[in-house]
Design a protein around this motif. Structure first.
Motif, PDB file in Angstrom:
ATOM      1  N   UNK A   1      37.024  36.136  37.615  1.00  0.00           N
ATOM      2  CA  UNK A   1      38.059  35.736  37.302  1.00  0.00           C
ATOM      3  C   UNK A   1      39.041  36.780  36.740  1.00  0.00           C
ATOM      4  N   UNK A   2      38.461  37.731  36.347  1.00  0.00           N
ATOM      5  CA  UNK A   2      39.155  39.116  35.328  1.00  0.00           C
ATOM      6  C   UNK A   2      39.544  40.277  36.197  1.00  0.00           C
ATOM      7  N   UNK A   3      39.043  39.881  37.613  1.00  0.00           N
ATOM      8  CA  UNK A   3      39.401  41.010  38.421  1.00  0.00           C
ATOM      9  C   UNK A   3      40.069  40.816  39.417  1.00  0.00           C
ATOM     10  N   UNK A   4      40.901  41.497  40.092  1.00  0.00           N
ATOM     11  CA  UNK A   4      41.872  40.940  41.176  1.00  0.00           C
ATOM     12  C   UNK A   4      41.078  41.145  42.679  1.00  0.00           C
ATOM     13  N   UNK A   5      41.283  40.308  43.520  1.00  0.00           N
ATOM     14  CA  UNK A   5      41.042  40.313  44.572  1.00  0.00           C
ATOM     15  C   UNK A   5      41.552  41.505  45.507  1.00  0.00           C
ATOM     16  N   UNK A   6      40.643  42.100  46.515  1.00  0.00           N
ATOM     17  CA  UNK A   6      40.873  43.209  47.428  1.00  0.00           C
ATOM     18  C   UNK A   6      42.175  42.619  47.998  1.00  0.00           C
TER      19      UNK A   6
ATOM     20  N   UNK B   1      43.033  32.938  36.377  1.00  0.00           N
ATOM     21  CA  UNK B   1      44.323  33.453  36.764  1.00  0.00           C
ATOM     22  C   UNK B   1      45.236  32.642  37.980  1.00  0.00           C
ATOM     23  N   UNK B   2      46.237  32.376  37.486  1.00  0.00           N
ATOM     24  CA  UNK B   2      46.988  31.391  38.342  1.00  0.00           C
ATOM     25  C   UNK B   2      47.048  31.744  39.679  1.00  0.00           C
TER      26      UNK B   2
ATOM     27  N   UNK C   1      47.220  38.406  36.916  1.00  0.00           N
ATOM     28  CA  UNK C   1      45.873  38.348  36.637  1.00  0.00           C
ATOM     29  C   UNK C   1      45.709  39.054  35.349  1.00  0.00           C
ATOM     30  N   UNK C   2      46.613  40.338  35.175  1.00  0.00           N
ATOM     31  CA  UNK C   2      46.705  41.071  33.943  1.00  0.00           C
ATOM     32  C   UNK C   2      46.998  40.604  32.731  1.00  0.00           C
TER      33      UNK C   2
ATOM     34  N   UNK D   1      45.266  30.548  43.042  1.00  0.00           N
ATOM     35  CA  UNK D   1      46.024  29.689  43.856  1.00  0.00           C
ATOM     36  C   UNK D   1      45.939  30.205  45.420  1.00  0.00           C
ATOM     37  N   UNK D   2      45.973  31.584  45.520  1.00  0.00           N
ATOM     38  CA  UNK D   2      45.900  31.949  46.822  1.00  0.00           C
ATOM     39  C   UNK D   2      44.322  31.779  47.326  1.00  0.00           C
ATOM     40  N   UNK D   3      43.188  31.787  46.775  1.00  0.00           N
ATOM     41  CA  UNK D   3      42.141  31.387  47.330  1.00  0.00           C
ATOM     42  C   UNK D   3      41.969  30.101  47.587  1.00  0.00           C
ATOM     43  N   UNK D   4      42.565  29.103  46.767  1.00  0.00           N
ATOM     44  CA  UNK D   4      42.397  27.858  46.827  1.00  0.00           C
ATOM     45  C   UNK D   4      43.268  27.336  48.128  1.00  0.00           C
ATOM     46  N   UNK D   5      44.249  28.090  48.383  1.00  0.00           N
ATOM     47  CA  UNK D   5      45.359  27.623  49.571  1.00  0.00           C
ATOM     48  C   UNK D   5      44.415  28.075  50.822  1.00  0.00           C
TER      49      UNK D   5
END
Length: 344
Positions: free
Chosen positions: A167-172, A100-101, A182-183, A105-109
Motif C-alpha cells: 500500500x505504500x507504493x503506487x501501481x504501475x 491509499x484511497x 498515495x504520497x 479504489x482503482x483496484x477494487x473497481x
C-alpha cells in the motif's frame, strides 16, 4: 439466471442506490470516536496490565474494520452523494486503516468488474488457480501457490505485506492524481505515527498499534477471502461470464451474529454489494430482506465458513472449489482407471 431476470433484479435494487447524509455522519461518529477512545484507553492500560491492553486493542481492531468499511464505501462513491466528500473522508479513513484511497479504489473497481472471470484475474483479488492450471504449472509456481494459499501466510503475513508494504507504493501506470493521493496518505501516516511516538514513546506506540493493526488485518483478509471462497462458488471464462451471476452466485451471504454484522458494516451481505456497489453499507441488509431472489444465494455462517480454509483450487469440471487432498485423490483414481482400462 435468465437475462430478463437479471435486469429485473438490478431494477429492484436501484432505489437503494443513494446515500443518506445523516446516517453516514452518524456512522462516522459511532465508529471513529469509539476507535480513538479505545486506542487511548489501550495506551493508558499499559500501566495496569498488558493483558487488558490486548483486550482493548482487540475491540479497537473491530472498530478499525468498521472504519475500513466506511473507507470502502467512499471508494465506491456510495457513502456521500458528493464525490469530494467521499474523497476527503475516504482519504482520512484510509490514513487510519493505512490504505491509499485512489489506488485501492482503482483496484477494487477492477475487482468488481472482473470478479469470478477466469480470463481477467489478477487485480484486487485473491490468487486462484484452476485444477488444470495447477497441474500444468512448473514446480516453482506450484510451491509459490501452496505457500500463498497457506493460512499462516495468507492471514498472518498477508496483512503485513499488503498494508505495510504494498500500500505504500503506487501501481504501475497510475495517473498523477492517484500517485499524489498515495504520497499524501503516506505522509499523513508517517506524520501521525511520528507525532504519537514523540508523545508516548516508540515502545508504547507499537504495543498498542501493533495488535490493533494485526487483528484488524487478519479479520479483514478473512472477510474478503471467505466471501469469495466457498465450495459452490461461481467462476466462468469471459465468453460465459455474467455480471449478475458473478455477484449473486460468486459472492456469499455471510450470516454473522448481529454484533459482528454491525462491526463489519453489513459486508456479510456481499452478494448485494457486488450486485450494486452504489448501495451504502447501512442499506445492504434492507436490500437483502426486501429482494426475494437475493435471499436464495450461497449462505455461510461462522461455523460453516471455516470449511473454506481447505479450498485451494477451482475445478472447472465440477464447478466447485476443491482441496489439495481432493486433487491427490482424483489423481490416484485417474491413475488406477488408466491402469485397469483394457487395451483395444
Amino acid at each position: 439466471m435468465a437475462n430478463h431476470n437479471a435486469k429485473e433484479l438490478r431494477k429492484q435494487v436501484a432505489p437503494y442506490e443513494n446515500s443518506n447524509t445523516k446516517m453516514s455522519i452518524i456512522q462516522i461518529v459511532n465508529t471513529v470516536i469509539p476507535f480513538l477512545a479505545l486506542w487511548y484507553l489501550a495506551y493508558q492500560s499499559l500501566s495496569i496490565s498488558y493483558g487488558l491492553t490486548l483486550v482493548l486493542a482487540a475491540v479497537a481492531a473491530g472498530f478499525m474494520v468498521r472504519i475500513f468499511i466506511i473507507f470502502h464505501d467512499c471508494t465506491h462513491h456510495s457513502f456521500f452523494k458528493n464525490r469530494t466528500a467521499n474523497k476527503v473522508v475516504g482519504t482520512l479513513t484510509g490514513v487510519l486503516t493505512m490504505f491509499p484511497y485512489s489506488q485501492w479504489g482503482h483496484d477494487h473497481s477492477v475487482h468488481h468488474a472482473t470478479s469470478s472471470n477466469l480470463d481477467k484475474r489478477g487485480t484486487g483479488d485473491i490468487w486462484v488457480l484452476t485444477v488444470d492450471e495447477y497441474m500444468a504449472a512448473p514446480m516453482w509456481q506450484k510451491l509459490a501457490y501452496r505457500l500463498y494459499r497457506n493460512p499462516l501466510v495468507m492471514f498472518v503475513l498477508g496483512p503485513i505485506y499488503v498494508v505495510l508494504l504494498k500500500n505504500r507504493f503506487n501501481r504501475k501506470g497510475a495517473r498523477t492524481k492517484e500517485r499524489l493521493n498515495t504520497y499524501l496518505t503516506n505522509v499523513l501516516i508517517f506524520g501521525i505515527s511520528g507525532l504519537l511516538i514523540w508523545m508516548i514513546g516508540w515502545k508504547a506506540f507499537f504495543m498498542v498499534e501493533g495488535p490493533i493493526f494485526f487483528i484488524a488485518g487478519m479479520f479483514g483478509i478473512w472477510l474478503f477471502y471467505v466471501q469469495h471462497t466457498f465450495e459452490d462458488s461461481y467462476f466462468e471464462e469471459d465468453k460465459d461470464w455474467e455480471y449478475v451471476k458473478a455477484a449473486v452466485e460468486g459472492s456469499s451471504y455471510y450470516k454473522l451474529p448481529k454484533l459482528l454484522q454491525w462491526i463489519t458494516g453489513n459486508i456479510g451481505y456481499h452478494h448485494v454489494h457486488h450486485l450494486s456497489p452504489r448501495v451504502p453499507n447501512y442499506k445492504l441488509e434492507e436490500v437483502h430482506n426486501n429482494t426475494k431472489p437475493l435471499q436464495n444465494v450461497p449462505t455461510i455462517t461462522l461455523s460453516t465458513s471455516l470449511t473454506s480454509l481447505r479450498f485451494r483450487l477451482w475445478d472447472e469440471r465440477k464447478k466447485q472449489f476443491i482441496s489439495f487432498r481432493e486433487l491427490k485423490a482424483m489423481q490416484r483414481t485417474n491413475k488406477l482407471t488408466a491402469q485397469t482400462k483394457p487395451e483395444l
